[in-house]
Design a protein around this motif. Sequence first.
Motif, PDB file in Angstrom:
ATOM      1  N   VAL A 156       0.873  -1.180   0.000  1.00 35.58           N
ATOM      2  CA  VAL A 156       0.000   0.000   0.000  1.00 35.58           C
ATOM      3  C   VAL A 156       0.908   1.228   0.000  1.00 35.58           C
ATOM      4  O   VAL A 156       1.513   1.572   1.011  1.00 35.58           O
ATOM      5  CB  VAL A 156      -0.951   0.007   1.203  1.00 35.58           C
ATOM      6  CG1 VAL A 156      -1.864   1.229   1.136  1.00 35.58           C
ATOM      7  CG2 VAL A 156      -1.778  -1.271   1.246  1.00 35.58           C
ATOM      8  N   ARG A 157       0.993   1.878  -1.151  1.00 35.13           N
ATOM      9  CA  ARG A 157       1.891   3.026  -1.330  1.00 35.13           C
ATOM     10  C   ARG A 157       1.053   4.297  -1.429  1.00 35.13           C
ATOM     11  O   ARG A 157       0.329   4.504  -2.411  1.00 35.13           O
ATOM     12  CB  ARG A 157       2.738   2.854  -2.593  1.00 35.13           C
ATOM     13  CG  ARG A 157       3.713   4.001  -2.842  1.00 35.13           C
ATOM     14  CD  ARG A 157       4.454   3.834  -4.162  1.00 35.13           C
ATOM     15  NE  ARG A 157       5.473   4.845  -4.322  1.00 35.13           N
ATOM     16  CZ  ARG A 157       5.257   6.069  -4.814  1.00 35.13           C
ATOM     17  NH1 ARG A 157       4.035   6.418  -5.194  1.00 35.13           N
ATOM     18  NH2 ARG A 157       6.242   6.944  -4.911  1.00 35.13           N
ATOM     19  N   ARG A 204       6.926   8.773   4.547  1.00 29.54           N
ATOM     20  CA  ARG A 204       5.910   9.653   3.952  1.00 29.54           C
ATOM     21  C   ARG A 204       4.755   8.875   3.343  1.00 29.54           C
ATOM     22  O   ARG A 204       3.586   9.243   3.513  1.00 29.54           O
ATOM     23  CB  ARG A 204       6.578  10.515   2.870  1.00 29.54           C
ATOM     24  CG  ARG A 204       5.644  11.537   2.222  1.00 29.54           C
ATOM     25  CD  ARG A 204       6.421  12.482   1.316  1.00 29.54           C
ATOM     26  NE  ARG A 204       7.007  11.786   0.187  1.00 29.54           N
ATOM     27  CZ  ARG A 204       6.380  11.605  -0.993  1.00 29.54           C
ATOM     28  NH1 ARG A 204       5.140  12.040  -1.167  1.00 29.54           N
ATOM     29  NH2 ARG A 204       6.990  10.987  -1.984  1.00 29.54           N
ATOM     30  N   LEU A 205       5.050   7.761   2.671  1.00 31.93           N
ATOM     31  CA  LEU A 205       4.027   7.037   1.914  1.00 31.93           C
ATOM     32  C   LEU A 205       3.532   5.766   2.600  1.00 31.93           C
ATOM     33  O   LEU A 205       2.606   5.122   2.116  1.00 31.93           O
ATOM     34  CB  LEU A 205       4.580   6.669   0.534  1.00 31.93           C
ATOM     35  CG  LEU A 205       4.951   7.851  -0.369  1.00 31.93           C
ATOM     36  CD1 LEU A 205       5.760   7.367  -1.560  1.00 31.93           C
ATOM     37  CD2 LEU A 205       3.687   8.563  -0.831  1.00 31.93           C
ATOM     38  N   GLY A 206       4.141   5.409   3.698  1.00 35.89           N
ATOM     39  CA  GLY A 206       3.790   4.165   4.364  1.00 35.89           C
ATOM     40  C   GLY A 206       4.645   3.016   3.872  1.00 35.89           C
ATOM     41  O   GLY A 206       5.339   2.367   4.640  1.00 35.89           O
ATOM     42  N   GLN A 207       4.597   2.757   2.564  1.00 37.22           N
ATOM     43  CA  GLN A 207       5.449   1.749   1.934  1.00 37.22           C
ATOM     44  C   GLN A 207       5.928   2.263   0.585  1.00 37.22           C
ATOM     45  O   GLN A 207       5.243   3.052  -0.066  1.00 37.22           O
ATOM     46  CB  GLN A 207       4.690   0.426   1.718  1.00 37.22           C
ATOM     47  CG  GLN A 207       4.469  -0.403   2.962  1.00 37.22           C
ATOM     48  CD  GLN A 207       3.778  -1.719   2.626  1.00 37.22           C
ATOM     49  OE1 GLN A 207       2.651  -1.742   2.152  1.00 37.22           O
ATOM     50  NE2 GLN A 207       4.453  -2.832   2.881  1.00 37.22           N
ATOM     51  N   ILE A 209       4.424   1.499 -16.681  1.00 40.13           N
ATOM     52  CA  ILE A 209       3.468   1.154 -15.634  1.00 40.13           C
ATOM     53  C   ILE A 209       3.074   2.420 -14.898  1.00 40.13           C
ATOM     54  O   ILE A 209       3.802   3.430 -14.938  1.00 40.13           O
ATOM     55  CB  ILE A 209       4.077   0.098 -14.678  1.00 40.13           C
ATOM     56  CG1 ILE A 209       2.991  -0.657 -13.929  1.00 40.13           C
ATOM     57  CG2 ILE A 209       5.086   0.710 -13.738  1.00 40.13           C
ATOM     58  CD1 ILE A 209       3.505  -1.906 -13.224  1.00 40.13           C
ATOM     59  N   ALA A 210       1.917   2.396 -14.234  1.00 40.09           N
ATOM     60  CA  ALA A 210       1.395   3.584 -13.560  1.00 40.09           C
ATOM     61  C   ALA A 210       2.402   4.153 -12.566  1.00 40.09           C
ATOM     62  O   ALA A 210       3.210   3.419 -11.983  1.00 40.09           O
ATOM     63  CB  ALA A 210       0.092   3.244 -12.844  1.00 40.09           C
ATOM     64  N   ALA A 211       2.305   5.452 -12.352  1.00 41.95           N
ATOM     65  CA  ALA A 211       3.305   6.154 -11.549  1.00 41.95           C
ATOM     66  C   ALA A 211       3.408   5.612 -10.135  1.00 41.95           C
ATOM     67  O   ALA A 211       4.490   5.592  -9.547  1.00 41.95           O
ATOM     68  CB  ALA A 211       2.983   7.646 -11.522  1.00 41.95           C
ATOM     69  N   TYR A 212       2.288   5.178  -9.556  1.00 41.41           N
ATOM     70  CA  TYR A 212       2.352   4.702  -8.171  1.00 41.41           C
ATOM     71  C   TYR A 212       2.865   3.264  -8.063  1.00 41.41           C
ATOM     72  O   TYR A 212       3.116   2.781  -6.964  1.00 41.41           O
ATOM     73  CB  TYR A 212       0.983   4.824  -7.491  1.00 41.41           C
ATOM     74  CG  TYR A 212      -0.101   3.920  -8.042  1.00 41.41           C
ATOM     75  CD1 TYR A 212      -0.318   2.661  -7.511  1.00 41.41           C
ATOM     76  CD2 TYR A 212      -0.925   4.341  -9.085  1.00 41.41           C
ATOM     77  CE1 TYR A 212      -1.307   1.835  -8.006  1.00 41.41           C
ATOM     78  CE2 TYR A 212      -1.928   3.528  -9.583  1.00 41.41           C
ATOM     79  CZ  TYR A 212      -2.114   2.269  -9.039  1.00 41.41           C
ATOM     80  OH  TYR A 212      -3.104   1.457  -9.531  1.00 41.41           O
ATOM     81  N   LYS A 213       3.051   2.574  -9.204  1.00 40.33           N
ATOM     82  CA  LYS A 213       3.433   1.162  -9.178  1.00 40.33           C
ATOM     83  C   LYS A 213       4.921   0.909  -9.420  1.00 40.33           C
ATOM     84  O   LYS A 213       5.463  -0.082  -8.938  1.00 40.33           O
ATOM     85  CB  LYS A 213       2.638   0.383 -10.233  1.00 40.33           C
ATOM     86  CG  LYS A 213       1.142   0.361 -10.025  1.00 40.33           C
ATOM     87  CD  LYS A 213       0.466  -0.414 -11.155  1.00 40.33           C
ATOM     88  CE  LYS A 213      -1.037  -0.403 -11.033  1.00 40.33           C
ATOM     89  NZ  LYS A 213      -1.691  -1.114 -12.161  1.00 40.33           N
TER      90      LYS A 213
END
Length: 522
Positions: free
Chosen positions: A417-418, A450-453, A483-487
């Motif tokens: 979970v980012r 900052r992001l958790g993971q 791939i998507a920026a959060y991945k």
Amino acid sequence: MTGGATLSAAHVLADTARLRPDATALVADGARVPYGALWQDALRYAAALRRQGVGPGDRLALLLSNTAEFPKAYYGALAAGATVVPVNALLKTAEITYILRHSGARALVCEGALLAEGEQAATAARVPLLTVAAPGPAPAGPLALDVLAAGTPPLDAAVPRAPGDIAVVLYTSGTTGRPKGVMISHFNLVMNIDTTMLAPFAMRPEDVVLGALPLFHTFGQVCAMGTCFRAGATLVLMRRFSAEGALALMTAERCTVLMGVPTMYVALLQAVRDSPARPRPDRAYSGGSALPVQVLADFEAAFGCPVYEGYGLTEASPCVAYNQPGLPRRPGTVGHPIRGVEVRIARPGTADRVEVLPAGQRGEIVVRGHNVMAGYLDDPGATGAALVDGWLRTGDLGVLDADGRLTVVDRTKDLIVRGGYNVYPREVEELLATHPAVAQCAVVGVPDARLGQEVCAVVVPRPGRAPDGRLAEEIIAWSRERIAAYKYPRRVEFAGALPLGPSGKVLKRRLTADLGAPRPGG
């Protein structure tokens, strides 16, 4: 057991021995063992175990590697009416001791090569020790079961058991705490073997199966050994897998069936480039964890045979779903449920009930059918959490398409979970497997203030590529475009090899622990 129906898993071997006594059951350490001789040896083991006080309902622990002694002791224990407790041959003394105590083992059968850990564990757990394939014991040393069995008249037949009696207790890897003992009944075991022998494994008497998977693990024990013996095929054992050794053995014995986990397929692909051996199996089966689509395609091209990927877990005896011969294969999926088994997708997070979701939605894979375990040994809390509303909650995330094919997305515990977004490691691993410099990879989440993971890729580079900062930056930039920026991984680490468990699965929790605190940048 008094009266009623009987169903002993010992008959998986006994029936074939009666029908095909002269056919080769095993090739082990250069020796060829016919079915009739193997079953008689098992019945001698059963008689010898009875002389040592091991009988119906007792639990017998086996600390054995892939030798002929494993099926002799395994089916011998079943023939004696005992419950088999296979022990991972890679465990250390304290881990073995825990299993002996928790299972209430009546005795431990240990091969000579494993006595360094096994003997200490048996002493600590105060469990009688029986050896096989060991140097002659000293006058006060442990009893040699194989020697005793050789001089003991065999039992006339297997002791009858009820379908619900427990045939095997298989201990989980313990990645989330102490290992749990999964109770598999005779009904579970026989049904999973009978069902999967026909489909997906399509075993025939003329098949020759490479036995490279450890027999103490459910994949090797049930899918390879069990279905092979049920069909009257030949099992070619490897004491321990190596890609070069497997290529040579498959070629020499003309193996028609390969069963392995993804790390084995990767290793075989790397080895075949430099090997003169060119085995040509008829079909291959992958399980244990997700097989990257690119690896599947490369293997099929190199070996000229189809690869059927499937899904299972110890608690499901183990097979749940598989791509199957005769049905269209869809790489990236694990195919349809095996006969007699239902698979659904349930809403995650509802611990006290199973809420089934419509086709196409992502959620937790739940299973019911003949394959679902009887429960966890002496753990009603864990059993109640896993068996809900008649379903087995697997802890795996997946999706069913409109045609009933199952895709396994990831393990619930591996989800990253980012910044509030869910990242499924398998999706990122599938992408990285197509990078020309990546031989193997594993994607894990590491702590981030900052992001958790944060997403981290641990990469084994292909030969000729230096594992340095330049390659890490290349992989990150390449991923960012696809791939998507959060991945995409902001962090890339390199390793000479990925840590593997006994079944060949990548130990992601060990990777996460080894990575430690995150580094800035990326």
